[in-house]
Design a protein around this motif. Structure first.
Motif, PDB file in Angstrom:
ATOM      1  N   ALA A  81       0.904  -1.129   0.005  1.00 36.88           N
ATOM      2  CA  ALA A  81      -0.111   0.028  -0.152  1.00 36.88           C
ATOM      3  C   ALA A  81       0.929   1.266   0.150  1.00 36.88           C
ATOM      4  O   ALA A  81       0.527   2.355  -0.666  1.00 36.88           O
ATOM      5  CB  ALA A  81      -1.102  -0.061   1.416  1.00 36.88           C
ATOM      6  N   GLN A  82       1.779   1.316   0.701  1.00 35.17           N
ATOM      7  CA  GLN A  82       2.942   2.271   0.855  1.00 35.17           C
ATOM      8  C   GLN A  82       3.514   2.484  -0.609  1.00 35.17           C
ATOM      9  O   GLN A  82       3.777   3.707  -1.068  1.00 35.17           O
ATOM     10  CB  GLN A  82       4.060   2.112   1.799  1.00 35.17           C
ATOM     11  N   ARG A  83       3.969   1.386  -0.970  1.00 35.83           N
ATOM     12  CA  ARG A  83       4.502   1.493  -2.732  1.00 35.83           C
ATOM     13  C   ARG A  83       3.572   2.107  -3.616  1.00 35.83           C
ATOM     14  O   ARG A  83       3.866   3.106  -4.204  1.00 35.83           O
ATOM     15  CB  ARG A  83       4.784   0.268  -2.961  1.00 35.83           C
ATOM     16  N   SER A  84       2.228   1.692  -3.436  1.00 35.50           N
ATOM     17  CA  SER A  84       1.197   2.428  -4.362  1.00 35.50           C
ATOM     18  C   SER A  84       0.996   3.797  -4.253  1.00 35.50           C
ATOM     19  O   SER A  84       1.185   4.648  -5.068  1.00 35.50           O
ATOM     20  CB  SER A  84       0.017   1.518  -4.419  1.00 35.50           C
ATOM     21  N   GLY A  85       1.019   4.190  -2.745  1.00 29.65           N
ATOM     22  CA  GLY A  85       0.942   5.791  -2.708  1.00 29.65           C
ATOM     23  C   GLY A  85       2.082   6.376  -2.946  1.00 29.65           C
ATOM     24  O   GLY A  85       2.145   7.746  -3.681  1.00 29.65           O
TER      25      GLY A  85
END
Length: 443
Positions: A77-81
């Motif tokens: 999720a952090q990567r996508s953000g």
């Protein structure tokens, strides 16, 4: 963390910090004759950082990380953000490189080279004045006549500038000129700071506020909810609303499977890593994970693990809404993974037990997200790094000075290259996962 991984992280950090430094150079000195060597130094450092990362990735072997650990955050999720934030924020260095290339006035810098002075002069005559509206604001496009005191005697000159308020005869305005070179003319403005910016002063307050506002917009658009510890925002919201149910399950396998019932914002029928779950009554469920995760080492970690599956129905209006849900799989030792739950045969998800509204997950105090390996395949990541090299190279050429048309064209290339690379990455990761599908699902 091995030396190779540290070098990779250091190379990318060097690239990012150098880009920030290049932007700061333009903020401090918005206008300067080309080539802009201050910008070029930091852009070359950024090129070196990205080039070093590309060399490491192309070596082919994974930077070894000792085991699959845990942390507070779910990194997919952090990567996508962060990817979303990076794509939106990339407009900032592109914009300021264009600004630095297009803003310098040859007349202003010729006046500087000839020995300039800046002083107030009286407006003798207003030749024209027109209010130009731009959105909710506007300015006065004003042409005035003034008498400039050159060393060889005063000369009457005319000049047009943008004023924040009406200008009348007898008003005092600022004039930039070379006392010994009347042939170079005079630059006039009602704002001294504006003239200062034209000869290397810092950018204006408006530009700074726009920059801060744009960064905040990019952050709010991409990162809230993804940078918080614990399970995802969807599950948190559902807990507050009393829509979460829990099922005891056992992990029977981890592999790749086509998700025929994805979330509304996803493409239909894409292959994804999938955790196969078995309930106490023998029925099976699927938990689809982020495409970036490598299912092989994750399977070694999760196989035969006892867990609770917390799920909540989606708020989107989906034709298969009853058979899917946002889900978090929490192992008995408090480790967890986030995914998209679905029944195997399209039937309704089993209800399980309701979690009372407002309660936190029973294991909330000790929860730690699993940190699974990403798929490590050089062909997935090299397009993005090549795109960044191309983008940075375009900014370097812009900073050397290539004319207005080429500058705008190169700016478009610099902005679009990361977007093209992201599409290539997504296409290649789908191809990679398709190669891991069971034989009966391929083709």
């Amino acid at each position: 963390m091995t030396l190779k991984f540290r070098v990779l992280a250091g190379s990318l950090s060097l690239a990012a910090l150098s880009i920030v430094a290049a932007v700061v150079c333009v903020l401090v000195k918005g206008s300067a004759p080309l080539p802009r060597w201050d910008l070029l130094i930091f852009l070359f450092l950024s090129l070196a950082g990205v080039g070093g990362a590309l060399a490491i990735v192309r070596r082919g072997t994974r930077p070894e990380i000792r085991g699959i650990g845990t942390r507070k955050y779910w990194w997919p999720a952090q990567r996508s953000g962060l990817v979303g934030f990076g794509l939106w924020a990339w407009t900032i260095p592109v914009f300021f490189a264009l600004y630095a290339a297009l803003s310098p006035s040859s007349q202003a810098w010729n006046i500087i080279d000839a020995g300039h002075t800046m002083r107030t002069v009286e407006v003798e005559k207003v030749l024209s004045s027109k209010y130009v509206k731009s959105g909710r604001s506007g300015h006065y496009s004003t042409e005035v006549q003034v008498s400039a005191p050159f060393n060889g005697g005063s000369r009457t000159v005319e000049n047009r500038f943008s004023a924040s308020s009406p200008i009348d005869a007898g008003d005092r305005v600022w004039a930039l000129y070379a006392p010994d070179s009347p042939a170079l003319g005079v630059l006039i403005d009602d704002d001294r700071d504006s003239l200062e910016r034209s000869i290397g002063g810092p950018v204006g307050v408006t530009t700074m506020l726009l920059l801060v506002g744009w960064i905040a917009f990019c952050w709010l658009l991409s990162l809230p909810g993804r940078m918080r510890p614990g399970p995802t925002t969807s599950i948190r919201r559902a807990l507050d609303e009393g829509r979460v149910r829990v099922l005891p399950v056992t992990v029977s396998a981890v592999g790749v499977q086509v998700d025929g019932r994805p979330p509304k914002n996803s493409s239909v029928k894409r292959p994804e890593p999938c955790v196969k779950l078995r309930m106490e009554d023998g029925k099976r469920l699927d938990l689809y994970l982020d495409q970036a995760l490598d299912p092989v080492p994750l399977g070694h970690l999760l196989l035969n693990a006892q867990a609770n599956l917390y799920w909540a129905p989606p708020l989107q209006d989906l034709p298969y809404k009853a058979s899917v849900g946002h889900a978090v799989l929490i192992l008995t030792d408090g480790r967890w993974v986030v995914g998209w739950g679905a029944t195997v045969d399209g039937s309704d998800l089993p209800e399980g037990s309701m979690v009372p509204a407002g309660e936190v997950l029973p294991e909330e105090g000790d929860l730690r997200a699993v940190v699974p390996f990403p798929i490590w395949k050089p062909t997935l990541y090299t397009p993005g790094l090549w795109a960044m090299l191309l983008s940075l190279l375009a900014l370097c050429v812009i900073s050397f000075g290539v004319g207005t048309f080429a500058t705008i064209l190169l700016g478009a290339v610099s902005f679009c290259s990361p977007l093209v690379a992201l599409r290539i990455y997504r296409s290649r990761i789908v191809q990679h996962l398709e190669g891991l599908l069971p034989q009966q699902q391929q083709g």
